[in-house]
Each structure stands twice: as structure tokens, then as C-alpha cells.
Design an enzyme around this catalytic site. Structure first.
Site, PDB file in Angstrom:
ATOM      1  N   ASP A 482       0.822  -1.212   0.000  1.00  0.00           N
ATOM      2  CA  ASP A 482       0.000   0.000   0.000  1.00  0.00           C
ATOM      3  C   ASP A 482       0.860   1.268   0.000  1.00  0.00           C
ATOM      4  OD1 ASP A 482      -2.329   1.475   0.105  1.00  0.00           O
ATOM      5  OD2 ASP A 482      -3.077   0.567   1.946  1.00  0.00           O
ATOM      6  N   ASP A 552     -10.516   2.115  -3.475  1.00  0.00           N
ATOM      7  CA  ASP A 552     -11.060   1.838  -2.136  1.00  0.00           C
ATOM      8  C   ASP A 552     -12.582   1.815  -2.170  1.00  0.00           C
ATOM      9  OD1 ASP A 552      -8.758   1.436  -0.818  1.00  0.00           O
ATOM     10  OD2 ASP A 552      -8.684   3.376   0.184  1.00  0.00           O
TER      11      ASP A 552
HETATM   12  C1  DGJ Z   1      -5.810   1.881   1.969  1.00  0.00           C
HETATM   13  C2  DGJ Z   1      -6.170   0.702   1.119  1.00  0.00           C
HETATM   14  O1  DGJ Z   1      -6.582   1.115  -0.141  1.00  0.00           O
HETATM   15  C3  DGJ Z   1      -7.221  -0.112   1.849  1.00  0.00           C
HETATM   16  O2  DGJ Z   1      -7.657  -1.171   1.052  1.00  0.00           O
HETATM   17  C4  DGJ Z   1      -6.622  -0.629   3.123  1.00  0.00           C
HETATM   18  O3  DGJ Z   1      -5.575  -1.519   2.853  1.00  0.00           O
HETATM   19  C5  DGJ Z   1      -6.134   0.542   3.970  1.00  0.00           C
HETATM   20  N1  DGJ Z   1      -5.270   1.417   3.216  1.00  0.00           N
HETATM   21  C6  DGJ Z   1      -5.406   0.054   5.189  1.00  0.00           C
HETATM   22  O4  DGJ Z   1      -4.871   1.064   5.908  1.00  0.00           O
END
Ligand code: DGJ
Length: 753
Positions: A482, A552
Site C-alpha cells: 500500500d 477503495d
Molecule cells: C488503503 C487501502 O486502499 C485499503 O484497502 C486498506 O488496505 C487501507 N489502506 C489500510 O490502511
């Protein structure tokens, strides 16, 4: 079919692979001009027809020119224009020399044809062998002799595209600054185009926008240190009649994940210049004598079969010439991720229970997301402390948990965010100078975090060491990598003042360095990149990690748009897509489970929810969904993907797309309608790209429905019906009328003869 010719009498280059032709000519004292890019042309070319010099008031002539007033750099279609030498349009190259000169005037020196595609040092790039690619290298020099440019043009067998990048060398005896170094510049002697680009925001990535090209300059760019949620490093110039299925267009993108700029200039004489490369805003590269700067690679696709034709070229490029490693072509497992199920609130017992329920329904990979290290009970701390497993939550450590998940018969995956550091972390307390920062300025925070200084080799070595230790400490099969903020106060104490304009670029090169080392050391791991969803969905990262968490936003309606826009460039098996709980956590919407499934099945499929909390009926539905997905996975992940109805056009209320298996024998067509309408028409979904004579049987017909309309739908189920390809393309299938929001249908057909 790959061929590069140079006609030394006419001084004309012609590159072709049978799909496209690219034609250039040297004018006068060695100005490299662009004559043509488009559908392949047979030899011999008649070069007189492409362009002629003509007088234009206001366009200056180079000194001592033999054709006064006819020839001007301001009107010549150029390959790699300099600056401050008579061309007032967008430059590809800008430099500041030690003597104060800011003049860049490039002339031809030599060229050679390379069988092996040259590597781009430290950069991801399209790969191709000596049998399926051919590269032309052209060397130009700046007239004052302080700088040399090598332009690279690569053609790949069977692909309707050309790859471009440049190397810029300081050939003088004093340092110089590069202020702008585009990867691609191309001039069109016409301007009747629409611009198509992809804009967005966090949780709303890659919306398709199309508008007529106006006079002046249009810019699509990012200064956020990443490709960005806001703008994709992609632009297409479309003839006005282009549709998904027909028409001529040019589309460009970069194998790059950092700041970028695409600029399009429509001149007063209705010429169009397109430039694409690292954003010159904030960019300033200090080049010592004999040092060389390599630009990222640009991809310029030509299509005369509309946007679907363009996407086929991009998709093949990604599948066959970009993603690497054992997962590149492997079928991806059905994944269940803990994030929306538990956020930071879990322990070993709850994750094992979560995994058991998921495995019981058919899941193959259990991913533990954020929150397993330091004291990370929220996003306010601990990034960087990767070596501190939170034993309050995971008493038997990562290994203990991974072993338990393996014992259930599933793979185990883990979330990391290696590029970041929390101010409240042991790492930051020990190394406050390891975060990007500028003296005299306090650092901005985003999601309570700072960005590590990946321009600094010491920081990169630490990341590689600590993440490698985590990945070696337990049997980990998958990693979600991430990156949750943009870069601000970009500066590094590891470099002198004259090099501070390099830090944003060096950051991205640093990302590539650590990814190369970590993915190289753990080839068995399936890596999925993520950057708060789709901040960094680009060809650069796909070189290291074959799939990306698309957004997301997991709402099935929003996802139709996001995945539709994303599919312009990227094939389905690169797009992470999960079914999540309702009400949806991003937009609060309630959608049928089946619509969520149909939409997610078009990507690397999984669930982002606690399957154990579902009602018994929904559990059975999920079990059936996973079983069906596994049956169709080969086609969904390896087949061709075509868009049929755009959610960005017309009523903006419907979407349809289809997957066709590699052998053409299986078709999976999906149709979505966002909002129910009164007096709704019956919608025919017309298939495309089938063999007219072939006959196909409907083997599965799914639809979302309210119980009220079940009776009608049962009567209308097409299972067992046989249709010719011609009928499916001309008349289509009439979609089920479902008088409810977030409706969907899916037809699976198999060839019967
Ligand atoms: C952002 C990501 O896009 C989410 O899917 C998740 O992993 C969160 N970060 C976790 O902090």
C-alpha cells in the site's frame, strides 16, 4: 514484418511492423521531422506528399538558411523539439547550461538499428526479444556541443504501437541542469481531434472525459509524487467519429508511476503537438559532464478500430510484455481481505474464525490487512515498525497465524506500507531525517503519516532488509503493498542543494529499486500494489506487481464506472475487485449481492467482508458465486475484454461489457443498470467480436431481482437457448427487465459447433 529503413538519398526513416508505420525525415542541416504515424504503409513511400515547407508570418528562420522565409522550426513537425531556437510551441527538452544559455537546438548526428531492445537503467520498461522487436536509435546533438540526445523507437511484432524514450547526456565540460525531458513528443499536421482522458479522486478513479481539442494548451498532470487518483498518465486524441467500436485514434501512456505531464497544443495553423513525460514542474536534474539521464518509456498506441481496438493493444502489451514472474500468467486465487471486515479490530482468534468461514465457502487466499504491527489500533501510529509484530493481537506471531490458515487449506496474505513512516513510530524516533522534508518547513501530514525518503540509499536498504525479514519470517503467499499519501515538502538531506529538484523523480526510482529487490527475492509471492486504492495504477508498477487494488470504493455501482474507465488501458486480471458488505462502507448504498458479484467477477475476484456474518441464504449464494467464478476464471482472467455500453455516455445509467475466452468458445456478457426507471424500455445488449456463423448456447443466465419480479424472470430465463453469433451481434439479447436499482444480468454462452 519488422522493418526499419533509411533512404539515404531522401534522408527518410520508415519503421513498420505491418500494423503501423512511423515515418521521419531529416530536413536541411539535420532537423529531425515527423512525417507520419498510423496504419502501416507499403514501400515505396512517396515522401513528397506528407509535408511541404510554407511561409508563415511570425515564424522565425534559422540563421543563414538557404530558403529564407519558407523554413521555420515553428512550423516544422518535429520529433524532439528544443527551446529558445525559433519553435514557440511545447518543447520536449529544456536545459540550462553553465554559461547561462537556455538554448536547445538539436541536429542529427547518426543512427543505428538495434535488434535487442535496450534496457532503461533503473526503470521499468516493456520487454521484448530480438525476434519480436526492433529498435531505431537516433543520436542528435545540441549545436553548441554541450549535450547529446539519443531517441529510441521500438516496434513490437503484431502490436499497433510504438515505444519511445530518450537518453540525454552531458557532453560538455561543465555541469548543466535539465529542466524538462519528455519521453515522447509527436506532431500531427491536423487538429480535428477530441481529447479523451481519465480524471478522478480517491474512491472515484478513472472517469472517462471527452472534449473537443481547443486552440491553446491542455494539460493533464500530477505533481503529487505518484500517478495520482486525480489524473491518469494517459491521453488519447480521437477523431470526432470515434466510438468504442470504430474510428481512428492515438493514445499515449507512460511506464512510470511518479509526477507526469501530458500536454497537447493546438497551434494557430491547426497542427497538434502531444508531449508526455515526467512533469517539468519541480523537476530539475543536475547533470555532471558525461552523466546521462534516461526518461521513462512512453507507449503510443494507434487504433483504427475505436477504443476497444486501442484497449486490446494495451491489454496485450500488459499481459505479454510488461507483467513478469510466475504470477504474470497464473490464475489468481479467490481472495478474502480483512480490511472492511475488521479494520484494526482483530486478533488471531477472530482472523482464524474469519478464515475458516471464508474457506468453508470456497475462498483460497486469506489476507490480513492493516493493523498487525507496532501498536496500530488506528492509522495514527507505527508505520515503519515492521519488525514489531503486535503480539497482543497475534500471540503466535505471523508464522503462527499463517500456519493456522495454511492448515485450513488456504494461502496467507499480508498488508504492508513500506514507503511510509508514522511520526509516532520507533523508526521515526530513531531516524527523523529519513522522512522527506525541507529545511525550515514543517512536514505536512496526510493520514497521520510522512513519506520515507526513498532517494536515500540507506533508507531503501533498511526497507528491503526489514520487509524481507517479515516475508521470510512466515509462509506468506501474497502481499498487498500500500501507499497512502501524496508527496509534499519534497526534499532530502542526502543530496546537495543543486540536486533537490531531482528528489521527486529519485523517490519514484527508489520505489522501483526496492520493488525490484523485494519481488526478485520472493518470486513465489503474488504482489498486489495499492495506493489508497488507485493512486498508482500504471504501467510502471505493473512491471513489478501484476495486479492492483483498483479503488477503495467497493460499491458495485461506482465500481462499474471505475472498472470501465480502468479497462481502457488495463486488462481485467490486473484489477483487484471485491464484493463488500451492505450498506456499502464508502457510499452507504445497498445493492443486491448478485450485482456486487457480477461486477467484481470482472477483476481479480475476492470478498472484502466477514463471510461468517452473512445470513444462511447469503452464505449459500456466496458458495455458489465462488464455485461459478472458479468455473469461469480462465475466461475472466485470461480472455479478451470488450466494452459494449458506456456508463459515461447516453443516459449514463447502464453499463455492459463482455469477456471472450482465448479460444473464442466461451462468452461472458455482463449488463448493469444503475437506477430503475418508470416505463423502462426493453434493452437489447448487442454482443460484438463473434464469429457470425458460430452457434452459442446459454449455459448460465444470472440476474438480480426483487422477489416481486421473480415470476417474470423465471419465465424469461434463457438457459439452454442457442443463438448464432450473427444474431447475438445484430439483435443481441434483451436484458431482463428488473424494476429495482442496481440491477444486473450475466449470460454465459458456450459455442456448440
Ligand atoms: C488503503 C487501502 O486502499 C485499503 O484497502 C486498506 O488496505 C487501507 N489502506 C489500510 O490502511
Amino acid at each position: 514484418m519488422l522493418n526499419v529503413t533509411f533512404d539515404s538519398a531522401l534522408r527518410v526513416f520508415h519503421l513498420t511492423n505491418g500494423a503501423v508505420s512511423y515515418v521521419m525525415r531529416l530536413y536541411h542541416e539535420g532537423y529531425l521531422a515527423h512525417l507520419y504515424y498510423g496504419k502501416a504503409l507499403p514501400e515505396p513511400l512517396n515522401v513528397e506528399s506528407f509535408f511541404y515547407e510554407t511561409e508563415r508570418e511570425g515564424a522565425p528562420q534559422p540563421h543563414g538558411h538557404e530558403f529564407p522565409r519558407l523554413f521555420s522550426l515553428d512550423t516544422l513537425p518535429q520529433e524532439y523539439p528544443g527551446v529558445n531556437a525559433g519553435d514557440f510551441r511545447l518543447p520536449a527538452l529544456e536545459a540550462a547550461f553553465d554559461n547561462g544559455s537556455r538554448c536547445v537546438d538539436l541536429r542529427y548526428v547518426s543512427h543505428r538499428v538495434l535488434k535487442d531492445k535496450p534496457a532503461l537503467t533503473g526503470l521499468p520498461a516493456v520487454f521484448a526479444g530480438d525476434r519480436d522487436s526492433l529498435t531505431l536509435e537516433i543520436t542528435l546533438k545540441e549545436v553548441a556541443g554541450e549535450l547529446e540526445v539519443r531517441l529510441y523507437y521500438t516496434l513490437i511484432e503484431g502490436l499497433s504501437l510504438i515505444l519511445r524514450h530518450s537518453e540525454i547526456r552531458n557532453t560538455g565540460s561543465k555541469p548543466l541542469y535539465l529542466n524538462n525531458a519528455a519521453s515522447l513528443s509527436v506532431d500531427f499536421l491536423e487538429a480535428d481531434f477530441d481529447i479523451l482522458s481519465l480524471y478522478g479522486a480517491h474512491a472515484n478513479e478513472r472517469n472517462v472525459e471527452r472534449q473537443p481539442l481547443k486552440h491553446g494548451i491542455e494539460e493533464i498532470s500530477s505533481t503529487r509524487g505518484a500517478t495520482s487518483h486525480q489524473h491518469q498518465n494517459f491521453v488519447a486524441l480521437l477523431r470526432h467519429d470515434v466510438t468504442e467500436f470504430s474510428g481512428e485514434l492515438y493514445a499515449a501512456t507512460l511506464v512510470w508511476s511518479g509526477n507526469f505531464k501530458a500536454a497537447i497544443e493546438r497551434s494557430s495553423f491547426d497542427n497538434t503537438r502531444l508531449t508526455l513525460g515526467i512533469n517539468d514542474k519541480g523537476f530539475n536534474w543536475y547533470l555532471e559532464p558525461s552523466e546521462c539521464f534516461t526518461t521513462p518509456e512512453a507507449v503510443l498506441v494507434y487504433s483504427d478500430t475505436g477504443l476497444n481496438g486501442m484497449s486490446q493493444t494495451f491489454h496485450t502489451l500488459v499481459r505479454e510484455h510488461l507483467t513478469r514472474g510466475q504470477w504474470s500468467h497464473a490464475l489468481r486465487p479467490v481472495l478474502v481481505n480483512s480490511w472492511e471486515a475488521a479494520y484494526f479490530n482483530f486478533n488471531e482468534e477472530s482472523i482464524v474464525r474469519f478464515a475458516k468461514d471464508a474457506v468453508n465457502l470456497g475462498a483460497e487466499l486469506i489476507v490480513l490487512d492493516d493493523g498487525w504491527f507496532g501498536k496500530r489500533d488506528s492509522d495514527t501510529c507505527s508505520l515503519g515498525d515492521w519488525d514489531r509484530i503486535d503480539t497482543r493481537k497475534l500471540p503466535s506471531g505471523l508464522k503462527g497465524l499463517a500456519d493456522k490458515i495454511h492448515a485450513l487449506g488456504a494461502k496467507f496474505g499480508l498488508w504492508v506500507e513500506p514507503e511510509m513512516v508514522s511520526p509516532d513510530s520507533e523508526l521515526f524516533r530513531a531516524h527523523p531525517d529519513w522522512a522527506l522534508g525541507v529545511q525550515g518547513h514543517s512536514r505536512s501530514q496526510q493520514r497521520n503519516q510522512y513519506v520515507l525518503d526513498l532517494s536515500n540509499p540507506e533508507v531503501r536498504d533498511y526497507i528491503v532488509r526489514v520487509i524481507s525479514a517479515v516475508l521470510s519470517s512466515a509462509p506468506i503467499d501474497y502481499v498487498k503493498w500500500d501507499m497512502n499519501r501524496n508527496l509534499s515538502e519534497v526534499g532530502s538531506p542526502a543530496f546537495p542543494a543543486c540536486r533537490q529538484g531531482e528528489i521527486a523523480t529519485r523517490y519514484t526510482l527508489g520505489v522501483y529499486d526496492i520493488m525490484e529487490r523485494i519481488t526478485g527475492a520472493f518470486p513465489h509471492i503474488l504482489f498486489e500494489s495499492c495506493a489508497g486504492g488507485g493512486r498508482r495504477f500504471d504501467l510502471g508498477l505493473l512491471y513489478y506487481m501484476p495486479q492492483v487494488w483498483t479503488s477503495d470504493n467497493t460499491d458495485a455501482l461506482c465500481r462499474q464506472r471505475i472498472q470501465y474507465g480502468t479497462s481502457l488501458i488495463f486488462p481485467p486480471q490486473t484489477m483487484g475487485a471485491h464484493v463488500s458488505a451492505c450498506p456499502n462502507h464508502q457510499v452507504g448504498r445497498v445493492t443486491p449481492l448478485i450485482t456486487r458479484f457480477i461486477c467484481a467477477a470482472s477483476g481479480t475476484f475476492g470478498y472484502e467482508m466477514d463471510l461468517g456474518r452473512l445470513s444462511p441464504e447469503d452464505k449459500e449464494e456466496v458458495r455458489a458465486q465462488i464455485a461459478l467464478y472458479k468455473e469461469l476464471r480462465e475466461t475472466l482472467q485470461r480472455g479478451a475484454f470488450y466494452r459494449l455500453i458506456s456508463p459515461f455516455e447516453g443516459t449514463r445509467n447502464e453499463t455492459a461489457w463482455m469477456h471472450i475466452s482465448e479460444d473464442g468458445a466461451e462468452l461472458i456478457t455482463m449488463y448493469f443498470k444503475m437506477q430503475a426507471e418508470p416505463a423502462a424500455r426493453l434493452r437489447r445488449v448487442r454482443f460484438k467480436y463473434l464469429e457470425p456463423q458460430a452457434r452459442y448456447e446459454v449455459v448460465s443466465h444470472l440476474h438480480s431481482s426483487t422477489p416481486v419480479h421473480n415470476i417474470y424472470l423465471k419465465e424469461h430465463n434463457l438457459k439452454g437457448q442457442v443463438f448464432s453469433g450473427a444474431q447475438l451481434m445484430s439483435a443481441g439479447i434483451t436484458a431482463d427487465r428488473i424494476d429495482a436499482d442496481a440491477a444486473s444480468c450475466m449470460w454465459v454462452l458456450r459455442r456448440v459447433d
